[in-house]
Each structure stands twice: as structure tokens, then as C-alpha cells.
Enzyme design. Structure first.
Site: not given
Length: 276
Positions: A83-86, A184, A191, A223-224, A252-253
Site C-alpha cells: 500500500i503506497e505510504s502517502k 524513496c 529513509d 523499504h520492503e 515519516r508522516g
């Protein structure tokens, strides 16, 4: 850049919606990144999970009173999508002005929405701030290799050729470093993370492992995929009986991502480190 990420909200100006909007979640297929590593869904040489911690979870009670909590999400490492982080953050923010009758009701919604996005069941745990405070900050097992004296000249891409081992010596040990950094692939933001390597196999030279970890410093990837690459490079070198690689990334966020990859099933404690 991952082709699907070009269409995600990452790196773009976004309106922050404060009412429940599950459509904000943006799944990114893992298949393209697996293919880069010579893998497919049918040939994954590891088990694992991506543990996300959310420190900005809030919703409204029926009385209108807000609640704050911390949530843990466990996404299977073999799920079709990350799932895209933003988009994850935007989705969580959409709960801020949404009424839920109970924590259990919110839990049910989170499990349903996140599992649909990931393509496999996602574990959800919601904790109070007091519960998280009681857990404290963890210390890692094993040996920190960060004080080893090494010379470094390569930072742009992972260099597995730096890794060294002694096949004549079979050991069981745990090594870790706080010097993991990558970028990123969409926004180029740094990161920061701590990486842990636990294995039984040919004795790994700790200095070579540290040089290899530092070679990720300007590498662009999620990251993964960084953790999966480390796992695969060590597996090829050590031919271990057992191997576990995991990273605890700085948030982050309001979100941190902690990928775990292992040759065997293992319990995930999800203990927070000092930088988290």
C-alpha cells in the site's frame, strides 16, 4: 521508479480529506519489484510480514468527542500488493472526522479496507497511548557492527560483492546496524533505518556486512524491496540453515514501516527502537 507509483499521490500535492474515504488507498503490485530480484509469487524464498505503525490515528465517538490511538498493521510479505505510504496516510487522515461507535467498529473497517488493498488479510491492532508507553523502548539482540573501522567509497547501489564469509566456520549469530539509509524511489526523500541479520550458516565477516549496508546509502527503492534484496544477497552467499533479515525504519508522516523476511515462521514482537 515503480511504474504504478507514477499514478499514486506520492510526491504530489494532495487535498487532505477528513471524512472516511477508503478509495484513497493506492495499492502497488509487488510483482514488478519481485521480477527485478528474479522472483515471482510462486518462488518467494522467504516468509514474512511488513509491520506498519501508525502514530496519528484519530476518530470521533458518537458524542463528537475525539479519540487518539496508535495502530499496528501487519501486511503479509506475499500479498499481491503493498500500500503506497502517502495514500495510506491520506486514508488514515480521512478517519479524523468520522464517527465510529466503538474501537471494535473501527477495527473491522480497517481490516476490511486494508485487506482489500493488499489482496490478502491484514492484521490490525489498535492500542491506547498508555499501552504503548508501558511497552517502552527496546534494545536489539546481538552485536552492533557500527563501530567497525571500514573504508567506504560506494553509495549509489547495493554491492553484494563486498560481502565476505568463511564457509569453514558455521556459526549462529545476530548482527545489526543503525547505518541503513536509502531513498524513496519517487520523492528521493531519505529513509533511515536499523537492519538486523540473524542466521545460522557460514560465518559472515561483520566489516563486509557493514560496508554492504552503507552501499545502500544513495540507492532508491521501497523499504520492503531493500530488505528483500539484503535477504537474497545473504542467502546466496551464506547458504544458511536459517536466515532472518528485518529493518526498523524511522517514521515519516506518522507511519513507520518494518519489513521482516525469514526462511522460517517467526514471532514478530514489533518493539519500538529509540529512533522510532
Amino acid at each position: 521508479m515503480h511504474p504504478a507509483a507514477e499514478h499514486s499521490p506520492l510526491g504530489k500535492s494532495s487535498e487532505y480529506v477528513s471524512s472516511y474515504t477508503p478509495e484513497l488507498l493506492f495499492p502497488i503490485p509487488r510483482a514488478a519489484k519481485w521480477a527485478e530480484l528474479g522472483l515471482s509469487a510462486e518462488t518467494l524464498p522467504y516468509q514474512g510480514v511488513d509491520v506498519w505503525n501508525c502514530y496519528e490515528l484519530s476518530w470521533l465517538l458518537p458524542s463528537g468527542k475525539p479519540v487518539v490511538a496508535i495502530a499496528e498493521f501487519s501486511v503479509p510479505a506475499d500479498s499481491p500488493n503493498i500500500i503506497e505510504s502517502k495514500s495510506f496516510k491520506l486514508y488514515l487522515n480521512s478517519l479524523n472526522q468520522t464517527v465510529f461507535t466503538s474501537r471494535e467498529a473501527l477495527h473491522e473497517v480497517l481490516v476490511s479496507d486494508l485487506s482489500a488493498a493488499a489482496g490478502k488479510p491484514v492484521g490490525v491492532r489498535i492500542s491506547s497511548l498508555d499501552e504503548i508507553t508501558a511497552q517502552g523502548v527496546a534494545a536489539l539482540p546481538g552485536e552492533c557492527i557500527d563501530e567497525l573501522d571500514i573504508e567506504v567509497s560506494s553509495y549509489d547501489h547495493p554491492r553484494p560483492e563486498l560481502l565476505r564469509c568463511d564457509p569453514a566456520q558455521v556459526v549462529e549469530q545476530s548482527l545489526y546496524s543503525h547505518l541503513l539509509k536509502s531513498n524513496c524511489p519517487v520523492t528521493s526523500q531519505p529513509d533511515w533505518g536499523t537492519v538486523v541479520v540473524e542466521y545460522r550458516g557460514a560465518q559472515l565477516d561483520p566489516a563486509s556486512l557493514l560496508a554492504y549496508i552503507v552501499s545502500f546509502r544513495q540507492h532508491s527503492d521501497f523499504h520492503e524491496q531493500c530488505v528483500e534484496r539484503i535477504f537474497l544477497d545473504l542467502q546466496r552467499l551464506l547458504k544458511p540453515e536459517t536466515l532472518t533479515v528485518y529493518a526498523r525504519y524511522v517514521r515519516r508522516g506518522g507511519l513507520d514501516i518494518n519489513p521482516y523476511r525469514s526462511t522460517h515462521a517467526l514471532p514478530i514482537s514489533n518493539e519500538r527502537l529509540a529512533r522510532q
